[in-house]
Scaffold this motif. Sequence first.
Motif, PDB file in Angstrom:
ATOM      1  N   THR A 127      31.896  40.761   9.576  1.00 12.55           N
ATOM      2  CA  THR A 127      30.608  39.625   9.604  1.00 12.55           C
ATOM      3  C   THR A 127      30.982  38.302   8.733  1.00 12.55           C
ATOM      4  OG1 THR A 127      29.052  41.473   9.424  1.00 12.55           O
ATOM      5  CG2 THR A 127      28.320  39.162   8.657  1.00 12.55           C
ATOM      6  N   PHE A 128      31.802  38.472   8.034  1.00 10.93           N
ATOM      7  CA  PHE A 128      31.881  36.943   7.044  1.00 10.93           C
ATOM      8  C   PHE A 128      33.426  36.539   7.742  1.00 10.93           C
ATOM      9  CE2 PHE A 128      29.004  38.779   4.385  1.00 10.93           C
ATOM     10  CZ  PHE A 128      28.309  37.552   3.580  1.00 10.93           C
ATOM     11  N   PHE A 178      24.807  40.926   6.837  1.00 10.28           N
ATOM     12  CA  PHE A 178      24.628  39.586   5.975  1.00 10.28           C
ATOM     13  C   PHE A 178      23.710  39.528   5.165  1.00 10.28           C
ATOM     14  CE2 PHE A 178      22.809  35.545   5.208  1.00 10.28           C
ATOM     15  CZ  PHE A 178      23.952  34.913   4.831  1.00 10.28           C
ATOM     16  N   TYR A 221      29.632  32.555   4.581  1.00  9.93           N
ATOM     17  CA  TYR A 221      29.298  32.540   6.022  1.00  9.93           C
ATOM     18  C   TYR A 221      28.798  31.062   6.489  1.00  9.93           C
ATOM     19  CZ  TYR A 221      26.969  34.968   9.758  1.00  9.93           C
ATOM     20  OH  TYR A 221      26.634  35.221  10.816  1.00  9.93           O
ATOM     21  N   SER A 246      24.960  30.754   7.388  1.00 13.52           N
ATOM     22  CA  SER A 246      24.029  31.371   6.496  1.00 13.52           C
ATOM     23  C   SER A 246      22.804  30.637   6.614  1.00 13.52           C
ATOM     24  CB  SER A 246      24.761  31.075   5.017  1.00 13.52           C
ATOM     25  OG  SER A 246      24.763  29.885   4.505  1.00 13.52           O
TER      26      SER A 246
END
Length: 527
Positions: free
Chosen positions: A407-408, A471, A486, A489
């Motif tokens: 995800t990151f 997240f 991220y 974000s």
Amino acid sequence: MFSNLQETAMFNVTGKSCPYKNWTSVARASCINPDHFHCLKDEYDRIGWVCTEPIWVEKGTCPTYNVVAKKLDYVACAKRRCPPYNYRSNEINVEHSCRYTLGIDSSTTIAADSSNRDSSFLPIFITLPLIIIVLIIVATMFYFHRRKQHSEMLPPELELMNLINEDSEKSAKETHVSFEKAKHYLEEKNRVVITGVQGTGKTFLAESLVSELEKEIRKLKKMWISSLSQLLEEKSKTTRNAYLYILDDIFYELQLEAEFHETLTIVNDFLKKSTEICIIITMPSYIWRKHIALFSKAGLDDVHIDLNERNDSEKRSIMKQLMSQHIINPNNASLFSKAENLLLGKTLFKTIGFPAVISWICKKPQEVEAWELLSNPLQKMSEEIEELKQSHKTNERRKYVILSYITFHDGILDQSDVDTPLLHSLIEMFAPGFQEEDLNQYAKGMVGEYLMEIKEGVYKIDLNIWTKLVFVSVAKENLRFAEEKYKNSPRHIINVEDCPRDLNKAYPECFIEVNPRNRFEKSHLPH
């Protein structure tokens, strides 16, 4: 004869072939509910019709009607070209081996392969068939060569979701209404706008359209744009560098009013100056509904596809494809059959798309009841991620670390190019003791559950919705870390005073509200 309108499970022996060429009209004339019409054989090998609710038939078998038990059943397919996927008992485009017609030598012969029928048309002279055979071999080799080249160009999601078996492509395409409609808009007006809630397949449909254009245009120049800065850069150029632009989620749910209006102004200007260029736009349903008047004024409602409004035929096709992909066993197929009315309902779940829900349920253990998951699938998926994070089992927490890393890390885990500082930060927070050398082993074990392997040692999350949920889960644990690591974000974090009430009710699992005054009081960075 196929005539008396009824809805009872009475088997009517016809003494003639099933009406595959005029199936719909016969079904309407025979059954109160045409979707319940079946034409098949009974246990005495007689062809007949019956009106009864369809069942899911296991791959490699053919449907039959048990007159004594008064119910549908299925038997082993005894011919070649047996169905390689699970399918509904009244699917008319099923393999020839499960189509019932009268033969020349028998009154109840299953239809033979088309290759056998063609033998009667062999010409007298030997030369002509030899030439035809050579041409067929050359054409076949050329076809598979081109197909291989095309498959190598497909994006990972499209390659994974290319689920339909060669022999079932026709039946699937016939129910892909959304694709055909979008393709028509793109061909006729050079524009298409694809909307839907998360998990409806907006990006997948865009990728499918790109793939279709690549078949027609050699070396198609295309550009994916997913941010306002990218669009501004391209808009500033005096000439367009691509024939096709895909504005993928350039609009998003948490977009503040000022940013939305700025983005829309730039998009409209880009469209006006690119009339000869093909443009695909994807956006969330929430944004489309909220600003429908502005989009209509720009003429975008004339090229709009709403993936929330798929019809039942298209949904059944998607269900069949995903069940085939995940190799659903008879017990799970029965579960889907029982829950079909819920799955096809229009008001069951409005915050997550039908394809994402079906794909998720396909991977669940067979002892899990589908209707337990369907009450609020988005909430259940969020709870599943939290259970991984809080689990007392080491293996589960390591799965959470891998999902968080991907995800990151721009959606990719490449075993040969690991961001060690990021990985170690996540390990320290969620799974102390996890060794980097074990990363590939655990990731490979998650393929088919949460991940797909693009190529050897390279993985990505198979459903985009998992990325949002992961997240938010990490941000709840460490907001500062989430914001700093991220790049997207702002799409998932919003100040309390800026959050619309209706959005808070619809998507609470996919974003996090924060108070700007004490934003980082409870956050900490790992040492």
